[in-house]
Design a protein around this motif. Sequence first.
Motif, PDB file in Angstrom:
ATOM      1  N   HIS A 157       0.858  -1.269  -0.178  1.00  0.00           N
ATOM      2  CA  HIS A 157      -0.131   0.100  -0.144  1.00  0.00           C
ATOM      3  C   HIS A 157       0.786   1.174   0.089  1.00  0.00           C
ATOM      4  O   HIS A 157       1.671   1.458   0.827  1.00  0.00           O
ATOM      5  CB  HIS A 157      -0.810  -0.009   1.360  1.00  0.00           C
ATOM      6  N   GLY A 158       0.536   2.255  -1.014  1.00  0.00           N
ATOM      7  CA  GLY A 158       1.436   3.220  -1.120  1.00  0.00           C
ATOM      8  C   GLY A 158       0.759   4.526  -0.564  1.00  0.00           C
ATOM      9  O   GLY A 158      -0.344   4.671   0.337  1.00  0.00           O
ATOM     10  N   ALA A 233      13.822   6.038  -4.255  1.00  0.00           N
ATOM     11  CA  ALA A 233      15.186   6.191  -3.471  1.00  0.00           C
ATOM     12  C   ALA A 233      15.940   4.982  -3.235  1.00  0.00           C
ATOM     13  O   ALA A 233      15.829   4.337  -2.036  1.00  0.00           O
ATOM     14  CB  ALA A 233      15.300   7.033  -2.198  1.00  0.00           C
ATOM     15  N   ARG A 234      16.758   4.498  -4.180  1.00  0.00           N
ATOM     16  CA  ARG A 234      17.330   3.209  -3.949  1.00  0.00           C
ATOM     17  C   ARG A 234      18.183   2.877  -2.603  1.00  0.00           C
ATOM     18  O   ARG A 234      18.218   1.931  -1.942  1.00  0.00           O
ATOM     19  CB  ARG A 234      18.005   2.718  -5.046  1.00  0.00           C
ATOM     20  N   ASP A 235      18.642   3.971  -2.263  1.00  0.00           N
ATOM     21  CA  ASP A 235      19.792   3.899  -0.849  1.00  0.00           C
ATOM     22  C   ASP A 235      18.728   3.651   0.328  1.00  0.00           C
ATOM     23  O   ASP A 235      19.275   3.000   1.159  1.00  0.00           O
ATOM     24  CB  ASP A 235      20.851   4.844  -0.984  1.00  0.00           C
ATOM     25  N   LEU A 236      17.742   4.778   0.286  1.00  0.00           N
ATOM     26  CA  LEU A 236      16.868   4.457   1.336  1.00  0.00           C
ATOM     27  C   LEU A 236      16.224   3.060   1.357  1.00  0.00           C
ATOM     28  O   LEU A 236      15.906   2.542   2.545  1.00  0.00           O
ATOM     29  CB  LEU A 236      15.863   5.488   1.251  1.00  0.00           C
ATOM     30  N   GLN A 237      15.816   2.613   0.258  1.00  0.00           N
ATOM     31  CA  GLN A 237      15.044   1.399   0.094  1.00  0.00           C
ATOM     32  C   GLN A 237      16.002   0.330   0.609  1.00  0.00           C
ATOM     33  O   GLN A 237      15.400  -0.444   1.426  1.00  0.00           O
ATOM     34  CB  GLN A 237      14.941   1.045  -1.436  1.00  0.00           C
ATOM     35  N   ALA A 238      17.215   0.267   0.078  1.00  0.00           N
ATOM     36  CA  ALA A 238      18.123  -0.858   0.619  1.00  0.00           C
ATOM     37  C   ALA A 238      18.168  -1.118   2.195  1.00  0.00           C
ATOM     38  O   ALA A 238      18.260  -2.265   2.796  1.00  0.00           O
ATOM     39  CB  ALA A 238      19.328  -0.898   0.220  1.00  0.00           C
ATOM     40  N   PRO A 246       9.054  -1.408   1.253  1.00  0.00           N
ATOM     41  CA  PRO A 246       9.176  -0.026   0.933  1.00  0.00           C
ATOM     42  C   PRO A 246       8.487   1.171   1.805  1.00  0.00           C
ATOM     43  O   PRO A 246       7.240   0.746   2.253  1.00  0.00           O
ATOM     44  CB  PRO A 246       8.751   0.397  -0.423  1.00  0.00           C
ATOM     45  N   PHE A 247       9.067   2.012   2.332  1.00  0.00           N
ATOM     46  CA  PHE A 247       8.437   3.235   3.050  1.00  0.00           C
ATOM     47  C   PHE A 247       8.941   4.552   2.567  1.00  0.00           C
ATOM     48  O   PHE A 247       8.365   5.140   1.683  1.00  0.00           O
ATOM     49  CB  PHE A 247       8.761   2.977   4.652  1.00  0.00           C
ATOM     50  N   LEU A 248       9.752   5.007   3.309  1.00  0.00           N
ATOM     51  CA  LEU A 248      10.069   6.599   2.843  1.00  0.00           C
ATOM     52  C   LEU A 248      10.857   6.474   1.452  1.00  0.00           C
ATOM     53  O   LEU A 248      10.720   7.611   0.809  1.00  0.00           O
ATOM     54  CB  LEU A 248      11.252   6.882   3.874  1.00  0.00           C
ATOM     55  N   SER A 249      11.483   5.339   1.038  1.00  0.00           N
ATOM     56  CA  SER A 249      12.028   5.305  -0.235  1.00  0.00           C
ATOM     57  C   SER A 249      10.863   5.525  -1.582  1.00  0.00           C
ATOM     58  O   SER A 249      11.375   5.879  -2.597  1.00  0.00           O
ATOM     59  CB  SER A 249      12.732   3.920  -0.259  1.00  0.00           C
ATOM     60  N   LYS A 250       9.618   5.478  -0.922  1.00  0.00           N
ATOM     61  CA  LYS A 250       8.901   5.503  -2.358  1.00  0.00           C
ATOM     62  C   LYS A 250       7.677   6.515  -2.142  1.00  0.00           C
ATOM     63  O   LYS A 250       7.138   7.116  -2.912  1.00  0.00           O
ATOM     64  CB  LYS A 250       8.057   4.116  -2.390  1.00  0.00           C
ATOM     65  N   ASN A 251       7.302   6.844  -0.565  1.00  0.00           N
ATOM     66  CA  ASN A 251       6.175   7.645  -0.471  1.00  0.00           C
ATOM     67  C   ASN A 251       6.403   9.241  -0.652  1.00  0.00           C
ATOM     68  O   ASN A 251       5.426   9.963  -0.270  1.00  0.00           O
ATOM     69  CB  ASN A 251       5.387   7.400   1.011  1.00  0.00           C
ATOM     70  N   PHE A 252       7.585   9.741  -0.931  1.00  0.00           N
ATOM     71  CA  PHE A 252       7.495  11.138  -1.054  1.00  0.00           C
ATOM     72  C   PHE A 252       6.757  11.606  -2.351  1.00  0.00           C
ATOM     73  O   PHE A 252       6.758  12.978  -2.576  1.00  0.00           O
ATOM     74  CB  PHE A 252       9.536  11.509  -0.998  1.00  0.00           C
TER      75      PHE A 252
END
Length: 422
Positions: A157-158, A233-238, A246-252
Amino acid sequence: MYEIDATHDPKRKSWVESANAPDADFPIQNLPFGRFRPAGSSEAFRIGVAIGDQVLDLRAAGLIDTDDMNALMDATPAERQQLRKKISEGLTLQSAKQTTWQQALVPQSACEYTVPCRVGDYTDFYTGIHHATTVGKLFRPDNPLMPNYKWVPIGYHGRASSLVVSGTTVKRPNGQTKAADAQAPTLGPSQRLDYELELGYYISQGNAQGSPIDIENAEAHLFGVGMFNDWSARDLQAWEYQPLGPFLSKNFSSTVAPWIVTMEALAPFRAPFNRAEDDPQPLPYLDGKINRKQGQIDILLEVLIQTAKMRDAGDAPVRLTRGSALDAAYWTAAQLVAHHTVNGCNLQAGDLLGSGTLSGSTADSAGSLLELTAGGKNPIQLPNGEKRTFLQNGDTLILRGWCERDGVVRIGLGEAVGTVQG
């Protein structure tokens, strides 16, 4: 099933001359929906249909009595087909509506747009099997696909509140990252910002909570399709993705095109859904005659980039990748609807389902920089000498989609455009 009818007739022409160009995204056979207003105004957004390089204001044309796109999407399939027929007939060459409807046309270049409907909930899926395999190999070379991938449409869920319309700048996100040799993570701007080439499927009529949508009826609950860029954001995602994803790497931010191409318009571009014999066959709730016959949609996809240096020099955007949704998607839109609701989850008109990154089977059809650069190990060379592993400030990404077949008029999905800002 959405049938081919007179609105798809390749001989049908419009009195809006720009709609008759062979490379037009919005010929009379398309008629996608969106929300617009005069650029720079504070007026409420109105519902329009794209025709050539114009927008037809549906309320001004006397076709609808609402500015609520979600209410229009909540109509029955029969009602939506009837509205499409009226719009098509009124825009047809020598129509009696030409004199009055000309007053309801606005040049697209004189408009500003918003997200095409009120998105209450947004779910992102992971239907691109080549993307899942390539990315999986970066982390699990011997076992790239998780055991459940070919059995269940994977999704999360995004955040609907951060969906933005094409043309909106995308601010580089901050978040935690952790270097492999560091004792603790640090907070800072993402250095591995990426795009994801996706399609967005918009829900029409929803379902009551506790009442799943059967696979054979799922198409009736789809309003249409739009271009979608799920910035990542791949570095946040990793650092954050285990154990809950995913969380902050996608929801911006996620960018959508201003237009929704309806399922009716896509009728000539359907294709069968087939599973390879050595793959698991879908469970019964994900399998049906209609889905087998025409579950897939034949959409060509393209990504272009224009860096700040290119823009300053007057250089046109250059293509990064081109591919096909047919080559990429492991699950159909109808299967996503059936799976999303099988537990009783209630969808609502305007809900958005992201397809996940639609990478093709070849290197030049990858849907993200993560794949194109092998996780940043192999920078791509641009024609002006610049190199990219991930996106830099000032980079503009342009995602395009269109459908074309012999004997059928080409239609386009428009563009999802965003520029990265520091």
